[in-house]
Motif scaffolding. Structure first.
Motif, PDB file in Angstrom:
ATOM      1  N   VAL A 200       0.814  -1.211   0.000  1.00 11.08           N
ATOM      2  CA  VAL A 200       0.000   0.000   0.000  1.00 11.08           C
ATOM      3  C   VAL A 200       0.846   1.260   0.000  1.00 11.08           C
ATOM      4  CG1 VAL A 200      -1.719   1.308   1.312  1.00 11.08           C
ATOM      5  CG2 VAL A 200      -1.911  -1.185   1.146  1.00 11.08           C
ATOM      6  N   SER A 201       1.957   1.235   0.704  1.00 13.93           N
ATOM      7  CA  SER A 201       2.771   2.442   0.830  1.00 13.93           C
ATOM      8  C   SER A 201       4.251   2.092   0.745  1.00 13.93           C
ATOM      9  CB  SER A 201       2.469   3.146   2.154  1.00 13.93           C
ATOM     10  OG  SER A 201       2.699   2.278   3.250  1.00 13.93           O
ATOM     11  N   ALA A 202       5.079   3.133   0.731  1.00 15.22           N
ATOM     12  CA  ALA A 202       6.521   2.936   0.676  1.00 15.22           C
ATOM     13  C   ALA A 202       6.993   2.216   1.933  1.00 15.22           C
ATOM     14  CB  ALA A 202       7.220   4.285   0.551  1.00 15.22           C
ATOM     15  N   PRO A 203       8.061   1.433   1.807  1.00 15.90           N
ATOM     16  CA  PRO A 203       8.538   0.685   2.966  1.00 15.90           C
ATOM     17  C   PRO A 203       9.153   1.591   4.028  1.00 15.90           C
ATOM     18  CG  PRO A 203      10.084   0.475   1.151  1.00 15.90           C
ATOM     19  CD  PRO A 203       8.886   1.197   0.614  1.00 15.90           C
ATOM     20  N   THR A 204       9.091   1.141   5.268  1.00 20.38           N
ATOM     21  CA  THR A 204       9.812   1.771   6.372  1.00 20.38           C
ATOM     22  C   THR A 204      10.759   0.770   7.022  1.00 20.38           C
ATOM     23  OG1 THR A 204       7.994   1.251   7.898  1.00 20.38           O
ATOM     24  CG2 THR A 204       7.966   3.420   6.842  1.00 20.38           C
ATOM     25  N   SER A 205      10.626  -0.498   6.621  1.00 21.76           N
ATOM     26  CA  SER A 205      11.502  -1.570   7.099  1.00 21.76           C
ATOM     27  C   SER A 205      11.362  -2.736   6.127  1.00 21.76           C
ATOM     28  CB  SER A 205      11.122  -1.994   8.521  1.00 21.76           C
ATOM     29  OG  SER A 205       9.803  -2.512   8.551  1.00 21.76           O
ATOM     30  N   GLY A 206      11.982  -3.877   6.456  1.00 20.46           N
ATOM     31  CA  GLY A 206      11.892  -5.042   5.589  1.00 20.46           C
ATOM     32  C   GLY A 206      12.629  -4.826   4.278  1.00 20.46           C
ATOM     33  N   PRO A 207      12.543  -5.786   3.352  1.00 21.10           N
ATOM     34  CA  PRO A 207      13.243  -5.663   2.070  1.00 21.10           C
ATOM     35  C   PRO A 207      12.446  -4.836   1.053  1.00 21.10           C
ATOM     36  CG  PRO A 207      12.224  -7.823   2.240  1.00 21.10           C
ATOM     37  CD  PRO A 207      11.956  -7.132   3.534  1.00 21.10           C
ATOM     38  N   ALA A 208      13.155  -4.070   0.247  1.00 27.20           N
ATOM     39  CA  ALA A 208      12.550  -3.309  -0.849  1.00 27.20           C
ATOM     40  C   ALA A 208      13.310  -3.623  -2.124  1.00 27.20           C
ATOM     41  CB  ALA A 208      12.595  -1.807  -0.561  1.00 27.20           C
ATOM     42  N   GLN A 209      12.580  -3.871  -3.211  1.00 28.89           N
ATOM     43  CA  GLN A 209      13.227  -4.236  -4.479  1.00 28.89           C
ATOM     44  C   GLN A 209      12.856  -3.219  -5.543  1.00 28.89           C
ATOM     45  OE1 GLN A 209      13.902  -8.199  -4.972  1.00 28.89           O
ATOM     46  NE2 GLN A 209      14.161  -8.244  -7.181  1.00 28.89           N
ATOM     47  N   LEU A 210      13.876  -2.670  -6.203  1.00 27.65           N
ATOM     48  CA  LEU A 210      13.667  -1.651  -7.233  1.00 27.65           C
ATOM     49  C   LEU A 210      13.743  -2.309  -8.600  1.00 27.65           C
ATOM     50  CD1 LEU A 210      15.923   1.167  -5.702  1.00 27.65           C
ATOM     51  CD2 LEU A 210      13.514   0.625  -5.222  1.00 27.65           C
ATOM     52  N   GLU A 211      12.624  -2.246  -9.346  1.00 26.25           N
ATOM     53  CA  GLU A 211      12.519  -2.943 -10.631  1.00 26.25           C
ATOM     54  C   GLU A 211      12.358  -1.967 -11.789  1.00 26.25           C
ATOM     55  OE1 GLU A 211      13.082  -5.939 -10.991  1.00 26.25           O
ATOM     56  OE2 GLU A 211      12.518  -7.095  -9.223  1.00 26.25           O
ATOM     57  N   SER A 212      12.861  -0.741 -11.616  1.00 24.31           N
ATOM     58  CA  SER A 212      12.719   0.274 -12.657  1.00 24.31           C
ATOM     59  C   SER A 212      13.914   1.211 -12.628  1.00 24.31           C
ATOM     60  CB  SER A 212      11.423   1.067 -12.433  1.00 24.31           C
ATOM     61  OG  SER A 212      11.366   2.196 -13.283  1.00 24.31           O
ATOM     62  N   ASN A 213      14.212   1.813 -13.780  1.00 22.65           N
ATOM     63  CA  ASN A 213      15.255   2.842 -13.824  1.00 22.65           C
ATOM     64  C   ASN A 213      14.802   4.136 -13.167  1.00 22.65           C
ATOM     65  OD1 ASN A 213      17.178   1.258 -15.230  1.00 22.65           O
ATOM     66  ND2 ASN A 213      16.169   1.697 -17.183  1.00 22.65           N
ATOM     67  N   THR A 214      13.503   4.266 -12.945  1.00 17.39           N
ATOM     68  CA  THR A 214      12.962   5.422 -12.242  1.00 17.39           C
ATOM     69  C   THR A 214      12.876   5.086 -10.765  1.00 17.39           C
ATOM     70  OG1 THR A 214      11.645   6.052 -14.170  1.00 17.39           O
ATOM     71  CG2 THR A 214      11.007   6.996 -12.050  1.00 17.39           C
ATOM     72  N   ALA A 215      13.677   5.733  -9.954  1.00 21.77           N
ATOM     73  CA  ALA A 215      13.706   5.430  -8.525  1.00 21.77           C
ATOM     74  C   ALA A 215      12.570   6.148  -7.803  1.00 21.77           C
ATOM     75  CB  ALA A 215      15.044   5.836  -7.922  1.00 21.77           C
ATOM     76  N   PRO A 216      12.074   5.585  -6.706  1.00 22.04           N
ATOM     77  CA  PRO A 216      11.036   6.257  -5.920  1.00 22.04           C
ATOM     78  C   PRO A 216      11.623   7.389  -5.090  1.00 22.04           C
ATOM     79  CG  PRO A 216      11.715   4.248  -4.834  1.00 22.04           C
ATOM     80  CD  PRO A 216      12.458   4.277  -6.135  1.00 22.04           C
ATOM     81  N   SER A 217      10.746   8.191  -4.509  1.00 22.20           N
ATOM     82  CA  SER A 217      11.199   9.213  -3.576  1.00 22.20           C
ATOM     83  C   SER A 217      11.823   8.525  -2.366  1.00 22.20           C
ATOM     84  CB  SER A 217      10.020  10.084  -3.131  1.00 22.20           C
ATOM     85  OG  SER A 217       9.445  10.734  -4.245  1.00 22.20           O
ATOM     86  N   GLY A 218      12.518   9.292  -1.542  1.00 28.22           N
ATOM     87  CA  GLY A 218      13.255   8.736  -0.429  1.00 28.22           C
ATOM     88  C   GLY A 218      12.446   7.758   0.407  1.00 28.22           C
ATOM     89  N   PHE A 219      13.078   6.666   0.832  1.00 26.66           N
ATOM     90  CA  PHE A 219      12.409   5.653   1.640  1.00 26.66           C
ATOM     91  C   PHE A 219      13.445   4.969   2.513  1.00 26.66           C
ATOM     92  CE2 PHE A 219      13.882   3.473  -2.136  1.00 26.66           C
ATOM     93  CZ  PHE A 219      14.343   2.256  -1.659  1.00 26.66           C
ATOM     94  N   THR A 220      12.972   4.166   3.455  1.00 24.26           N
ATOM     95  CA  THR A 220      13.827   3.418   4.372  1.00 24.26           C
ATOM     96  C   THR A 220      13.493   1.935   4.269  1.00 24.26           C
ATOM     97  OG1 THR A 220      14.005   5.271   5.931  1.00 24.26           O
ATOM     98  CG2 THR A 220      14.465   3.058   6.800  1.00 24.26           C
ATOM     99  N   ALA A 221      14.507   1.080   4.216  1.00 26.11           N
ATOM    100  CA  ALA A 221      14.291  -0.370   4.164  1.00 26.11           C
ATOM    101  C   ALA A 221      15.456  -1.075   4.837  1.00 26.11           C
ATOM    102  CB  ALA A 221      14.139  -0.844   2.723  1.00 26.11           C
ATOM    103  N   ASP A 222      15.207  -2.289   5.308  1.00 30.04           N
ATOM    104  CA  ASP A 222      16.296  -3.069   5.893  1.00 30.04           C
ATOM    105  C   ASP A 222      17.275  -3.504   4.816  1.00 30.04           C
ATOM    106  OD1 ASP A 222      15.206  -2.852   8.426  1.00 30.04           O
ATOM    107  OD2 ASP A 222      14.036  -4.688   8.221  1.00 30.04           O
ATOM    108  N   GLN A 223      16.742  -4.095   3.743  1.00 27.52           N
ATOM    109  CA  GLN A 223      17.565  -4.476   2.600  1.00 27.52           C
ATOM    110  C   GLN A 223      16.993  -3.804   1.347  1.00 27.52           C
ATOM    111  OE1 GLN A 223      15.839  -7.106   4.242  1.00 27.52           O
ATOM    112  NE2 GLN A 223      17.422  -7.512   5.753  1.00 27.52           N
ATOM    113  N   VAL A 224      17.875  -3.348   0.490  1.00 20.99           N
ATOM    114  CA  VAL A 224      17.460  -2.798  -0.804  1.00 20.99           C
ATOM    115  C   VAL A 224      18.091  -3.651  -1.895  1.00 20.99           C
ATOM    116  CG1 VAL A 224      17.595  -0.855  -2.388  1.00 20.99           C
ATOM    117  CG2 VAL A 224      17.127  -0.449   0.039  1.00 20.99           C
ATOM    118  N   ILE A 225      17.241  -4.189  -2.787  1.00 21.06           N
ATOM    119  CA  ILE A 225      17.716  -5.019  -3.885  1.00 21.06           C
ATOM    120  C   ILE A 225      17.482  -4.277  -5.192  1.00 21.06           C
ATOM    121  CG2 ILE A 225      17.553  -7.241  -5.047  1.00 21.06           C
ATOM    122  CD1 ILE A 225      15.865  -6.918  -1.698  1.00 21.06           C
TER     123      ILE A 225
END
Length: 212
Positions: A143-168
């Motif tokens: 529903v919303s941007a992560p604040t913890s846990g893993p986040a995976q970026l699947e685009s050349n367009t990055a999202p606005s600032g966010f926080t995650a435990d792991q970024v893939i």
């Protein structure tokens, strides 16, 4: 040929495979090679076990590490998602792990020594680990941007600032983080082509902040 072992998506050892078997009749999970040895139990939790007919590259391992994958994935022979029971529920009647790969029931798993008792602490189904919140270039899979846990970026367009435990960083992409700030609390895993643009990646586990 060689045997390459990965831990948390990172290569840790490579061995010559000259003496490895070319075929086998059983795969035993959670115990040593002999079920009769009660002192060789695995003390931990498992999720998303997969067996392939071809070697996985480091990028493929990283890209799929925090995902549930399609059961029709090429070269997928066995896939156990361990969702055959209710987490911490009464599962004593469950004796089989369904193989979700195209090979089907021929490779279903048999549960041995599994009590499945509600509230029991010996062996039972538990809550799955966190799957990645995936960014497709316009929205997050949750529903919303992560604040913890893993986040995976699947685009050349990055999202606005966010926080995650792991970024893939997914395979084949190079997210543009120009003028953006990403906070990583554990680790950055690159299955793609790294970040592009000039932004800030902050690693909270050691207090470092790096402009890239």
């Amino acid at each position: 040929d060689s045997l390459i072992c990965y831990l948390d998506g990172q290569r840790v050892i490579e061995l010559a495979a000259d003496s490895l078997p070319t075929s086998f009749s059983n795969v035993i999970l959670g115990k040593g090679h002999n079920l009769a040895h009660s002192d060789r139990d695995f003390d931990g939790e498992m999720d998303e076990f997969r067996l392939w007919t071809s070697a996985r590259s480091e990028a493929e391992i990283l890209d799929n590490m925090y995902k549930s994958i399609s059961s029709s994935s090429t070269d997928l022979l066995i896939s156990y998602d361990f969702e055959d029971g209710t987490a911490s529920g009464s599962n004593s009647g469950v004796s089989t792990l369904d193989n979700k790969a195209p090979s089907g029931s021929a490779y279903d798993g048999s549960l041995n020594g599994f009590d499945g008792l509600s509230g029991g602490d010996t062996s039972n189904f538990v809550t799955s680990f966190d799957l990645a919140n995936e960014w497709d270039g316009s929205a997050w899979s949750e529903v919303s941007a992560p604040t913890s846990g893993p986040a995976q970026l699947e685009s050349n367009t990055a999202p606005s600032g966010f926080t995650a435990d792991q970024v893939i960083i997914g395979m084949g992409v190079s997210p543009d983080i120009s003028s953006k700030t990403i906070t990583i609390q554990d680790k950055l895993l690159n299955a793609g082509n790294g970040f592009s643009g000039t932004g800030t990646v902050s690693f909270d586990n050691n207090g470092d902040s790096t402009e890239i």
